[in-house]
Design an enzyme around this catalytic site. Structure first.
Site, PDB file in Angstrom:
ATOM      1  N   GLU A 126      -1.129  -8.546  -8.827  1.00 52.71           N
ATOM      2  CA  GLU A 126       0.159  -8.094  -8.284  1.00 52.71           C
ATOM      3  C   GLU A 126       0.882  -9.235  -7.565  1.00 52.71           C
ATOM      4  O   GLU A 126       2.069  -9.469  -7.785  1.00 52.71           O
ATOM      5  CB  GLU A 126      -0.047  -6.927  -7.305  1.00 52.71           C
ATOM      6  CG  GLU A 126      -0.621  -5.659  -7.905  1.00 52.71           C
ATOM      7  CD  GLU A 126       0.317  -4.971  -8.898  1.00 52.71           C
ATOM      8  OE1 GLU A 126       1.477  -5.386  -9.037  1.00 52.71           O
ATOM      9  OE2 GLU A 126      -0.134  -4.002  -9.537  1.00 52.71           O
ATOM     10  N   ASN A 183       4.220 -11.207  -8.839  1.00 45.19           N
ATOM     11  CA  ASN A 183       5.432 -11.224  -8.012  1.00 45.19           C
ATOM     12  C   ASN A 183       5.976 -12.642  -7.837  1.00 45.19           C
ATOM     13  O   ASN A 183       7.185 -12.863  -7.895  1.00 45.19           O
ATOM     14  CB  ASN A 183       5.146 -10.611  -6.640  1.00 45.19           C
ATOM     15  CG  ASN A 183       5.168  -9.095  -6.683  1.00 45.19           C
ATOM     16  OD1 ASN A 183       5.550  -8.501  -7.678  1.00 45.19           O
ATOM     17  ND2 ASN A 183       4.750  -8.482  -5.588  1.00 45.19           N
ATOM     18  N   ARG A 223       9.906  -2.844 -13.880  1.00 43.49           N
ATOM     19  CA  ARG A 223       9.017  -3.040 -12.730  1.00 43.49           C
ATOM     20  C   ARG A 223       8.952  -1.701 -12.008  1.00 43.49           C
ATOM     21  O   ARG A 223       9.980  -1.042 -11.846  1.00 43.49           O
ATOM     22  CB  ARG A 223       9.560  -4.112 -11.761  1.00 43.49           C
ATOM     23  CG  ARG A 223       9.902  -5.464 -12.388  1.00 43.49           C
ATOM     24  CD  ARG A 223       8.751  -6.099 -13.109  1.00 43.49           C
ATOM     25  NE  ARG A 223       7.539  -6.142 -12.304  1.00 43.49           N
ATOM     26  CZ  ARG A 223       6.323  -6.266 -12.826  1.00 43.49           C
ATOM     27  NH1 ARG A 223       6.147  -6.343 -14.117  1.00 43.49           N
ATOM     28  NH2 ARG A 223       5.275  -6.314 -12.039  1.00 43.49           N
TER      29      ARG A 223
HETATM   30  N1  LIG Z   1       6.878 -13.639  -4.260  1.00 42.86           N
HETATM   31  C1  LIG Z   1       8.041 -12.970  -4.172  1.00 42.86           C
HETATM   32  N2  LIG Z   1       9.220 -13.640  -4.150  1.00 42.86           N
HETATM   33  C2  LIG Z   1      10.404 -12.982  -4.055  1.00 42.86           C
HETATM   34  N3  LIG Z   1      10.518 -11.637  -3.978  1.00 42.86           N
HETATM   35  C3  LIG Z   1       9.377 -10.910  -3.990  1.00 42.86           C
HETATM   36  C4  LIG Z   1       8.091 -11.537  -4.090  1.00 42.86           C
HETATM   37  N4  LIG Z   1       7.161 -10.554  -4.074  1.00 42.86           N
HETATM   38  C5  LIG Z   1       7.843  -9.397  -3.967  1.00 42.86           C
HETATM   39  N5  LIG Z   1       9.166  -9.591  -3.917  1.00 42.86           N
HETATM   40  C6  LIG Z   1      10.198  -8.545  -3.760  1.00 42.86           C
HETATM   41  O1  LIG Z   1       9.570  -7.338  -3.393  1.00 42.86           O
HETATM   42  C7  LIG Z   1       9.901  -6.300  -4.334  1.00 42.86           C
HETATM   43  C8  LIG Z   1       8.756  -5.321  -4.458  1.00 42.86           C
HETATM   44  O2  LIG Z   1       7.614  -5.931  -5.041  1.00 42.86           O
HETATM   45  P1  LIG Z   1       6.530  -5.004  -5.766  1.00 42.86           P
HETATM   46  O3  LIG Z   1       6.107  -3.927  -4.819  1.00 42.86           O
HETATM   47  O4  LIG Z   1       5.477  -5.856  -6.330  1.00 42.86           O
HETATM   48  O5  LIG Z   1       7.375  -4.289  -6.928  1.00 42.86           O
HETATM   49  P2  LIG Z   1       7.938  -4.905  -8.316  1.00 42.86           P
HETATM   50  O6  LIG Z   1       7.251  -6.201  -8.571  1.00 42.86           O
HETATM   51  O7  LIG Z   1       7.569  -3.864  -9.310  1.00 42.86           O
HETATM   52  O8  LIG Z   1       9.410  -5.057  -8.129  1.00 42.86           O
HETATM   53  C9  LIG Z   1      10.273  -7.031  -5.596  1.00 42.86           C
HETATM   54  O9  LIG Z   1      11.101  -6.279  -6.439  1.00 42.86           O
HETATM   55  C10 LIG Z   1      10.975  -8.267  -5.035  1.00 42.86           C
HETATM   56  O10 LIG Z   1      12.301  -7.967  -4.656  1.00 42.86           O
HETATM   57 MG   LIG Z   2       5.260  -6.556  -8.332  1.00 37.68          MG
END
Ligand SMILES: Nc1ncnc2c1ncn2[C@@H]1O[C@H](COP(=O)(O)OP(=O)(O)O)[C@@H](O)[C@H]1O
Ligand SMILES: [Mg+2]
Lengths: 151, 104
Positions: A50, A54, A110
């Site tokens: 995960e 991300n 996502r």
């Molecule tokens: N490493 C990262 N860099 C930038 N934004 C991030 C990062 N990790 C998470 N995010 C932000 O947090 C949100 C939620 O992440 P997550 O719960 O993994 O859901 P998803 O990946 O399905 O969108 C993402 O849509 C993004 O906006």
């Molecule tokens: Mg994610």
């Protein structure tokens, strides 16, 4: 009692989706030394997948760069895994961690459940992020009940 | 990888390998193709051959569930490992896990 560092390992790889599976295999290999259960291994692999996904999908959405994964094992059987990118950063970490929150366009499918999954499978999840500078996710989990010297 | 078993209006898609963001895209294309061609009444995703799935798989399942509903059908998931079923339940999709997989 102060915990003592037993071992550590660092992997650095470019933000390519093919590295998602490689990163969780590395984490699983590092974990082997503390004799994890099948469930513990699956939990850590899922959380790592995960966080790394991300970094690749969101962090480096509009740029190129590297993802760094630092793993540490302490003598209280706690594993720390820090996943770091120097990408876009997160504007509002609290909002981003809410279930079903996603900034990805709908056609990417996502689910917005990455952080929810990390929090369910690990003991602790910490997120530090600076907009325009990058994001660091630290995952922590105590593995098994037996201390290392009893194995 | 996906193996398709077509039994008239009921289709079983056996997914094989890890389901992550990298793998989900291709599986999605293949499944959408099958849904569009066969308009199944029931699409069963058989996860017996899946050793790993993260929340990218949730996006895949949810998206296909919507696609099948759009053609008047239903989607169920069967044979998910314990941890994969856990990811599905955490995500609020527990109702898509087949209650009696052996009858499907
Ligand atoms: N490493 C990262 N860099 C930038 N934004 C991030 C990062 N990790 C998470 N995010 C932000 O947090 C949100 C939620 O992440 P997550 O719960 O993994 O859901 P998803 O990946 O399905 O969108 C993402 O849509 C993004 O906006
Ligand atoms: Mg994610």
């Amino acid at each position: 009692m102060k915990k003592v560092l037993i071992n550590e390992c660092k992997a650095v790889f470019p933000a390519l989706s093919r590295n998602e599976s490689i990163s969780r295999s590395i984490a699983a290999a590092f974990l082997l030394q503390c004799d994890p259960t099948v469930e513990e291994t699956a939990a850590v692999k899922t959380a790592v997948s995960e966080a790394v996904t991300n970094a690749i999908v969101h962090g480096y959405r509009n740029s190129k760069g590297y993802v760094e994964m630092l793993m540490k094992l302490f003598d209280n059987n706690t594993v720390y895994i820090r996943i770091k990118d120097k990408g876009a950063g997160i504007a509002d970490v609290k909002a981003a961690m809410e279930p079903m929150f996603t900034t990805a366009p709908a056609d990417e499918e996502r689910s917005g459940l990455g952080f929810t999954v990390m929090e369910n499978f690990m003991d602790k999840v910490r997120v530090r992020s600076v907009l325009g500078e990058g994001t660091t996710v630290t995952l922590e989990k105590k593995i098994g009940g037996k201390p290392l010297d009893k194995r | 990888m996906i193996k398709i078993y077509n039994d008239g209006k009921r289709i079983t898609a056996a997914l094989v390998g890890d389901i992550d963001h990298h793998a989900a895209r291709e599986m999605r294309e293949q499944l959408d193709d099958v849904i569009a061609r066969s308009r199944p009444e029931l699409l069963i995703l058989d996860l017996a051959g899946v050793g790993f799935m993260d929340s990218s798989g949730i996006g895949l399942i949810l998206g296909r569930s919507r696609a099948v509903r759009a053609v008047g059908g239903e989607l169920l998931v069967k044979n998910a490992d314990y941890e994969i079923a856990e990811v599905i339940r955490i995500s609020g999709l527990g109702h898509l896990i087949a209650a009696q997989p052996n009858t499907l």
